[in-house]
Design a protein around this motif. Structure first.
Motif, mmCIF file in Angstrom:
data_model
loop_
_atom_site.group_PDB
_atom_site.id
_atom_site.type_symbol
_atom_site.label_atom_id
_atom_site.label_comp_id
_atom_site.label_asym_id
_atom_site.label_seq_id
_atom_site.Cartn_x
_atom_site.Cartn_y
_atom_site.Cartn_z
ATOM 1 N N VAL A 320 0.797 -1.222 0.000
ATOM 2 C CA VAL A 320 0.000 0.000 0.000
ATOM 3 C C VAL A 320 0.827 1.268 0.000
ATOM 4 O O VAL A 320 0.326 2.323 -0.336
ATOM 5 C CB VAL A 320 -1.024 -0.036 1.152
ATOM 6 N N SER A 321 2.099 1.156 0.345
ATOM 7 C CA SER A 321 2.951 2.317 0.148
ATOM 8 C C SER A 321 3.276 2.329 -1.337
ATOM 9 O O SER A 321 3.969 1.459 -1.858
ATOM 10 C CB SER A 321 4.217 2.191 0.998
ATOM 11 N N MET A 322 2.721 3.342 -2.009
ATOM 12 C CA MET A 322 2.688 3.296 -3.472
ATOM 13 C C MET A 322 4.086 3.251 -4.093
ATOM 14 O O MET A 322 4.997 3.908 -3.627
ATOM 15 C CB MET A 322 1.949 4.506 -3.984
ATOM 16 N N GLY A 323 4.196 2.451 -5.115
ATOM 17 C CA GLY A 323 5.464 2.316 -5.835
ATOM 18 C C GLY A 323 6.243 1.082 -5.397
ATOM 19 O O GLY A 323 7.093 0.582 -6.119
ATOM 20 N N LEU A 324 5.952 0.581 -4.193
ATOM 21 C CA LEU A 324 6.719 -0.578 -3.731
ATOM 22 C C LEU A 324 6.243 -1.856 -4.415
ATOM 23 O O LEU A 324 7.042 -2.747 -4.713
ATOM 24 C CB LEU A 324 6.623 -0.739 -2.210
ATOM 25 N N GLY A 325 4.955 -1.937 -4.678
ATOM 26 C CA GLY A 325 4.407 -3.123 -5.357
ATOM 27 C C GLY A 325 5.104 -3.374 -6.686
ATOM 28 O O GLY A 325 5.603 -4.485 -6.939
ATOM 29 N N PRO A 326 5.159 -2.357 -7.567
ATOM 30 C CA PRO A 326 5.791 -2.599 -8.864
ATOM 31 C C PRO A 326 7.247 -3.050 -8.758
ATOM 32 O O PRO A 326 7.632 -4.046 -9.366
ATOM 33 C CB PRO A 326 5.703 -1.240 -9.579
ATOM 34 N N ILE A 327 8.035 -2.365 -7.958
ATOM 35 C CA ILE A 327 9.459 -2.743 -7.929
ATOM 36 C C ILE A 327 9.640 -4.103 -7.242
ATOM 37 O O ILE A 327 10.421 -4.945 -7.706
ATOM 38 C CB ILE A 327 10.352 -1.636 -7.315
ATOM 39 N N MET A 328 8.881 -4.333 -6.188
ATOM 40 C CA MET A 328 9.034 -5.625 -5.497
ATOM 41 C C MET A 328 8.614 -6.774 -6.412
ATOM 42 O O MET A 328 9.228 -7.834 -6.417
ATOM 43 C CB MET A 328 8.201 -5.657 -4.216
ATOM 44 N N SER A 329 7.569 -6.540 -7.199
ATOM 45 C CA SER A 329 7.089 -7.647 -8.033
ATOM 46 C C SER A 329 8.028 -7.904 -9.212
ATOM 47 O O SER A 329 8.198 -9.043 -9.636
ATOM 48 C CB SER A 329 5.670 -7.389 -8.514
ATOM 49 N N ILE A 330 8.650 -6.847 -9.717
ATOM 50 C CA ILE A 330 9.631 -7.060 -10.797
ATOM 51 C C ILE A 330 10.768 -7.949 -10.281
ATOM 52 O O ILE A 330 11.166 -8.929 -10.908
ATOM 53 C CB ILE A 330 10.174 -5.711 -11.326
ATOM 54 N N MET A 361 1.772 5.352 -10.696
ATOM 55 C CA MET A 361 2.870 5.230 -11.650
ATOM 56 C C MET A 361 3.816 6.434 -11.606
ATOM 57 O O MET A 361 4.893 6.408 -12.178
ATOM 58 C CB MET A 361 2.339 5.027 -13.078
ATOM 59 N N ASP A 362 3.408 7.501 -10.904
ATOM 60 C CA ASP A 362 4.314 8.648 -10.759
ATOM 61 C C ASP A 362 5.410 8.407 -9.719
ATOM 62 O O ASP A 362 6.376 9.161 -9.656
ATOM 63 C CB ASP A 362 3.520 9.902 -10.367
ATOM 64 N N GLU A 363 5.240 7.386 -8.901
ATOM 65 C CA GLU A 363 6.295 7.083 -7.930
ATOM 66 C C GLU A 363 7.535 6.620 -8.703
ATOM 67 O O GLU A 363 7.415 5.750 -9.582
ATOM 68 C CB GLU A 363 5.864 5.950 -6.981
ATOM 69 N N PRO A 364 8.711 7.173 -8.380
ATOM 70 C CA PRO A 364 9.909 6.750 -9.122
ATOM 71 C C PRO A 364 10.132 5.240 -9.088
ATOM 72 O O PRO A 364 10.579 4.651 -10.053
ATOM 73 C CB PRO A 364 11.048 7.481 -8.415
ATOM 74 N N GLU A 365 9.764 4.616 -7.975
ATOM 75 C CA GLU A 365 9.979 3.162 -7.876
ATOM 76 C C GLU A 365 9.100 2.399 -8.863
ATOM 77 O O GLU A 365 9.435 1.286 -9.248
ATOM 78 C CB GLU A 365 9.661 2.647 -6.467
ATOM 79 N N SER A 366 7.951 2.977 -9.248
ATOM 80 C CA SER A 366 7.030 2.250 -10.122
ATOM 81 C C SER A 366 7.658 1.993 -11.485
ATOM 82 O O SER A 366 7.513 0.918 -12.057
ATOM 83 C CB SER A 366 5.745 3.048 -10.324
ATOM 84 N N LEU A 367 8.320 3.002 -12.002
ATOM 85 C CA LEU A 367 8.895 2.855 -13.344
ATOM 86 C C LEU A 367 10.390 2.571 -13.295
ATOM 87 O O LEU A 367 10.993 2.212 -14.309
ATOM 88 C CB LEU A 367 8.650 4.145 -14.145
ATOM 89 N N GLY A 368 10.967 2.726 -12.108
ATOM 90 C CA GLY A 368 12.425 2.674 -11.986
ATOM 91 C C GLY A 368 13.059 1.371 -12.406
ATOM 92 O O GLY A 368 14.240 1.347 -12.762
ATOM 93 N N ALA A 369 12.328 0.269 -12.367
ATOM 94 C CA ALA A 369 12.972 -1.018 -12.670
ATOM 95 C C ALA A 369 12.357 -1.689 -13.892
ATOM 96 O O ALA A 369 12.606 -2.870 -14.136
ATOM 97 C CB ALA A 369 12.883 -1.930 -11.451
ATOM 98 N N ILE A 370 11.558 -0.951 -14.666
ATOM 99 C CA ILE A 370 10.897 -1.634 -15.790
ATOM 100 C C ILE A 370 11.917 -2.063 -16.851
ATOM 101 O O ILE A 370 11.685 -3.008 -17.585
ATOM 102 C CB ILE A 370 9.728 -0.827 -16.405
#
Ligand code: TPP
Ligand code: MG
Length: 1015
Positions: A320-330, A361-370
């Motif tokens: 729920v802390s936004m941006g962590l889901g995307p990077i953790m799941s990658i 998706m504006d969180e740097p972590e969201s796009l940072g590891a794509i």
């Protein structure tokens, strides 16, 4: 034949010491078996045998200093052919070289062809059509091109058309056109109607189920807030995403069971009510639990968001802390492939699905590891971005289009992008419109407008959307306003969503992102459908609830609606049977958290034994001690395969480069090049089966790997031991939120804050010198942290950590700081193990000189200053002291806190003593405590001590200088400790004050100098 095995190329090092000899005469050894361990002042590294055979003679002894070429052992070679290996290398090289030459030649030929074609073209064409402002000034020619393209599509399909277009673009690029082709595709669905795979589900039942889930989810939030408006909650997020979840739950996501590992789903945090509502229908949660949404304190409620710590059998991923889901799941997807490539996990085609908000998706972590996801070809990863066009305050991109922006970004990064923008009701209109105006209008509207369309009604959409062009208005002239209102968005259309998921599942070689257009607060009507306040809407009035019931045909009476009752059909109803059957078919429930991982037997004592002895004259840092221990652990059959060393590009700083050769760097494609240092012992070896996660410069990525590895016991039923080593300043300070998520996830493993301490990492200055990571670590309830000084302390802590986490499977993780300061390590004092682990033990007593006594508590780097100060106090001032090594002020505080609480709760009982009090209570003299961290680190034990307590530390910004000068500056060097001790004893009236004065003069301490925090 006898072979002389010598020291290979060890880079710049000369005369390095042999610290271990791992073979003896008569041993039968294989190629790559380690024969000796060498240690420079920075790192230790094993030398592997280059041949197989029997050891005839060992030509060195421990302590010898050797350089490249020195003989190590004599071996009687038992290989079948001589020099096979050299031959292989020789043979291999030309093949690779040949390939490179071949490729280069092909490129040259191609370039030649291109050149000649270009010349011909130039000659042929002298009249030029100049394009200005993107206008078509030769429509006939354009038409010809389009006709040709259509013919190709008809005959050979879209792939062929795409290939030709790509070729054409390449041609223009080679001709000097520097205009990049837009990465953005038109604002329509990626999958054309004719290619859509149809859902096999019963749409009527599925709609009814979805409606019930919608109702129960909303009712849960409204009910909680009626009970207590403080509780909060969200309706709008799940309302927009219900179809996205339902299609997955009914048709795609496979549960974990004894035959299959299960797909891993990262649910969007704010949609948690929807997951509870479904679990309620499935019979996994009770009505009572739903009634206790967000009321967790008595242990019977449901947590606000996905928190494995609070609901350990339900939630898997805290997102729920936004941006962590995307990077953790990658990194989860990457780690899954890592386990498969290393042969530890079966490749079952499991998928990782991640649900995200468009605002997120504006969180740097969201796009940072794509980029990593496409580089590593993570086709086991599917992102679903719920593009409801809104975040908390308002539109995500009011003046633009978030879907188009993300389309470009993900496509550019090499992802497979599937846009699900329009629902099926749009299909006939799109077919009917031959003018292309509809797509043009779709493309030109911005999200602010799209949001407003859905906040209004059909009439508004007719006027504002279709009304812009008369031809478009005509297109919908036979439709009623109600029909227009029904024109749905892709993310709410189960057919479109099904088709997208199906394609994502089949995609090979790259990750997929699904951009689904939805409506925030779908179905909430005037109370919040597509309005700016939707996100916060949690209290729906009676009227709205009645509307919601009617909107989704919930079979509840007005009275039941007013009572905000949940609705669950009979167990034998079609809906419940269907719902359960679907999950049975898909193998089990979701979300569900379990672990069947076998524990790892703790390593044998022998591995740690060496580190308990004195290092004698040998100086080394605790970072080197740790590397030595890891090297030994890699010889333990149980432990070795489970170790996951994680490093964000600092292996050489920590002396860990020896791992490159020994266990290899994980690289999913292996190593396609010969490293420039291939002849060296620590050559940069990448390998598909490599064990080291050399992450590059991404602490967030490395931390996400740590979480993935440290939770493999639940997500893959495999107990792994991640050891993530970082510059201590770039750990907690940099990625605290991810470390918090690691705690919530119940991650097991070791975080190593290397090169730690404000004055120990001398030259690096303000941004590198860490004086507070331990305080940050102390805020995490299940993090056990230590700041050890000596090798035996490191060994004891590491061994205990392995036992607790990986043998006993406790849900804790360790934070250990290690240093890069070299010094001698004493032998372990007797019976100190318990104290090392509890946080302090008596290191030495200076007892034979005087009557006055002081208690000196030193921690980490500053313990040695304390010992030196104690010697001065004894020799020069006849003051006795007890010197305590404090391995963890954090652990001492935990104990103190607990005991204090217990005593207060048991007022009639005899009070228990805290561990610090047990240690210090009967000792004489005031207490002086110091560490290489800010004073509040040591201050933590102040409340649990009955004596006078003075603490010293490194408060203030760091700066570059020598260790000596830095310790003087921060007043934690032996001279300051002596002076402050004398002063403290004077204050206690135990000695005259003149001694402190004299010491200040002697050590040139200026009493008017400003406190370092102000500098
Ligand atoms: C790191 C972080 N910052 C802020 C928040 C507070 N927050 C919760 S939801 C939300 C808006 C979410 O918008 P979006 O990602 O578009 O999700 P939606 O609810 O629209 O699906 C915000 C700002 C948060 N949870 N995490
Ligand atoms: Mg949103």
């Amino acid at each position: 034949m006898s072979i002389n095995l010598t020291v290979p190329d060890i880079g710049d090092f000369e005369k390095v010491e042999i610290i271990e000899i791992l073979v003896k005469s008569g041993d039968n050894i294989k190629k790559n078996d380690p024969i000796v361990t060498l240690e420079s002042d920075k790192s230790s590294v094993e030398v592997p045998s280059t041949h197989e055979g029997v050891v005839e003679k060992v030509n060195v002894k421990i302590g010898d200093k050797v350089s490249k070429g020195a003989s190590l052992i004599t071996l009687v070679n038992s290989e079948k052919t001589n020099n096979t290996e050299e031959k292989k290398v020789e043979e291999k090289l030309p093949v690779d070289t040949e390939n490179i030459i071949k490729e280069a030649e092909e490129v040259l030929v191609l370039e030649e062809e291109v050149k000649s074609k270009a010349e011909v073209k130039k000659e042929e064409k002298d009249e030029k059509i100049i394009i200005t402002k993107g206008q078509d000034i030769d429509p006939i020619e354009t038409e010809e091109w389009l006709d040709s393209l259509e013919a190709v599509i008809k005959k050979d399909g879209t792939d062929r058309a795409y290939y030709l277009l790509k070729k054409l673009i390449d041609e223009t690029y080679k001709e000097g056109s520097n205009q990049p082709l837009t990465r953005i595709t038109p604002y329509i669905n990626t999958i054309p109607v004719e290619s859509e795979i149809k859902s096999p589900g019963d749409q009527n039942i599925e709609r009814r189920i979805r409606s019930l889930i919608r109702w129960n989810a909303a009712a849960m939030v409204v009910k909680a807030n009626k009970k207590n408006p403080e509780l909060g909650g969200h309706i709008g997020t799940f309302a927009s995403a219900a179809t996205l979840y339902d299609v997955g739950m009914n048709h795609f996501w496979r549960g974990k069971n004894n035959k299959f590992g299960g797909d891993l789903i990262y649910f969007q945090g704010h949609s948690a009510p929807g997951m509870y509502a479904r679990a309620y229908l499935e019979g996994r949660l009770t009505e009572k639990q739903l009634n206790n949404f967000r009321q967790e304190v008595d242990g019977k409620g449901l947590s606000s968001y996905p928190h494995p710590w609070l609901m350990p059998k339900f939630w898997q991923f805290p997102v729920v802390s936004m941006g962590l889901g995307p990077i953790m799941s990658i990194y989860q997807a990457r780690f899954t492939k890592y386990l498969i490539n290393r042969g530890l996990l079966k490749d079952e085609g499991r998928k990782i699905w991640t649900f995200l908000g468009d605002g997120e998706m504006d969180e740097p972590e969201s796009l940072g590891a794509i980029g990593l996801a496409s580089r590593e070809k993570l086709d086991n990863l599917i992102f679903v971005i719920n593009c409801n066009l809104q975040r908390l305050d308002g539109p995500v991109r009011g003046n633009g289009k978030i879907i188009q922006e993300l389309d470009g970004i993900f496509r550019g990064a090499g992802w497979n992008v599937i846009k699900v923008i329009w629902g099926s009701y749009w299909d006939p209109l799109l077919t009917k419109d031959k003018s292309g105006l509809l797509i043009k209008r779709m493309n030109e509207c911005v999200d602010g407008e799209y949001q407003a369309f859905k906040a209004n009604d059909g009439r508004y959409v007719r006027e504002k959307f279709f009304g812009k062009y008369p031809k478009l208005k005509d297109l919908v002239s036979t439709m009623t306003d109600r029909d227009i209102w029904k024109l749905n968005r892709g993310g709410h259309d189960p057919h479109k969503v099904y088709a997208a998921y199906d394609e994502a599942m089949k995609t090979k070689g790259k990750p997929t992102v699904i951009l689904a257009k939805t409506i925030k607060g779908y179905g909430m009507g005037k109370s919040g459908e597509s309005t700016n306040i939707t996100h916060q809407q949690k209290k729906l009035g009676e009227e709205v609830l009645l509307y919601y019931r009617d909107r989704f045909d919930i079979p509840l009476t007005d009275k039941q609606v007013k009572n905000i009752e949940f609705y669950k059909p009979d167990e034998r109803s079609e809906e419940i049977k269907y719902l359960k059957e679907r999950r049975m078919k898909l193998g089990g429930n979701l979300p569900e958290r379990s672990s069947f991982a076998k524990s790892i037997k703790k390593p044998s004592n022998d591995i740690f034994e060496n580190m308990l002895k004195s290092s004698k004259d040998r100086e080394m840092s605790t970072t080197m001690v740790l590397v030595r221990l890891l090297t030994s652990l890699l010889r333990d059959k149980n432990i070795a395969p489970r170790l996951v060393p994680i490093i964000p590009d600092e292996a050489r700083t920590f002396g860990m480069e020896g791992f490159f050769q020994k266990i290899g760097i994980y690289a999913h494609e292996g190593q396609k090049y010969e490293p420039e240092d291939f002849e060296q012992l620590s050559s940069y070896r990448e390998d598909k089966k490599g064990q080291v996660l050399e992450e590059g410069i991404t602490e967030s990525g490395a931390m996400s790997s740590f979480i993935a590895a440290g939770t493999a016991y639940t997500n893959h039923d495999l107990e792994m031991i991640p050891i993530y080593t970082f510059y201590s300043m770039f750990g907690f300070q940099r990625v605290m939120d991810l470390i918090w998520a690691a705690g919530d996830s119940q991650t097991r493993g070791f975080l190593i804050g290397a090169t730690s301490g404000r004055t120990t990492l001398a030259g690096e200055g303000l941004q590198h010198q860490d004086g507070h990571s331990h305080l940050l670590a102390s805020t995490i309830p299940n993090c056990i942290s230590y700041d050890p000084t000596f090798s035996y302390e490191v060994a004891i802590i590491l061994q205990e950590g392995m036992r607790r986490m990986h043998e006993k499977q406790e849900n804790i993780f360790y934070y250990l700081t290690t240093m890069n300061e070299n010094y001698r390590h004493p032998a372990m004092p007797k019976n100190c193990q318990k104290g090392v682990l509890k946080g302090m033990y008596l290191f030495k007593e200076f007892n034979n000189k005087g009557k006055t006594k002081i208690q000196l508590l030193g921690c980490g780097a500053i313990l040695r200053e304390m010992i030196a100060a104690a010697e001065i106090l004894s020799k020069e001032y006849s003051i006795d002291s007890d010197v305590w090594s404090v391995t963890s002020f954090n652990e001492l505080r935990k104990d103190g806190m607990e005991i204090e609480r217990k005593n207060l709760l048991n007022a009639t009982e005899k009070p228990e003593k805290s561990y610090v009090e047990k240690c210090l209570g009967k000792r004489d003299g005031p207490i002086i405590a110091a560490s290489d961290y800010i004073r509040s680190f040591a201050d933590q034990i102040r409340p649990y001590i009955s004596k006078s307590f003075y603490s010293f530390g490194t408060d203030g910004y760091g700066r570059s200088d020598s260790r000596k000068n830095l310790r003087k500056f921060f007043e934690v060097d032996k001279e300051h400790i002596v002076t402050y001790t004398l002063s403290a004893l004077a204050k206690e009236q135990l000695i005259p004050s003149k001694y402190a004065d004299r010491a200040m003069k002697k050590y040139k301490i200026d009493k008017d100098s400003p406190i370092p925090t102000s500098l």
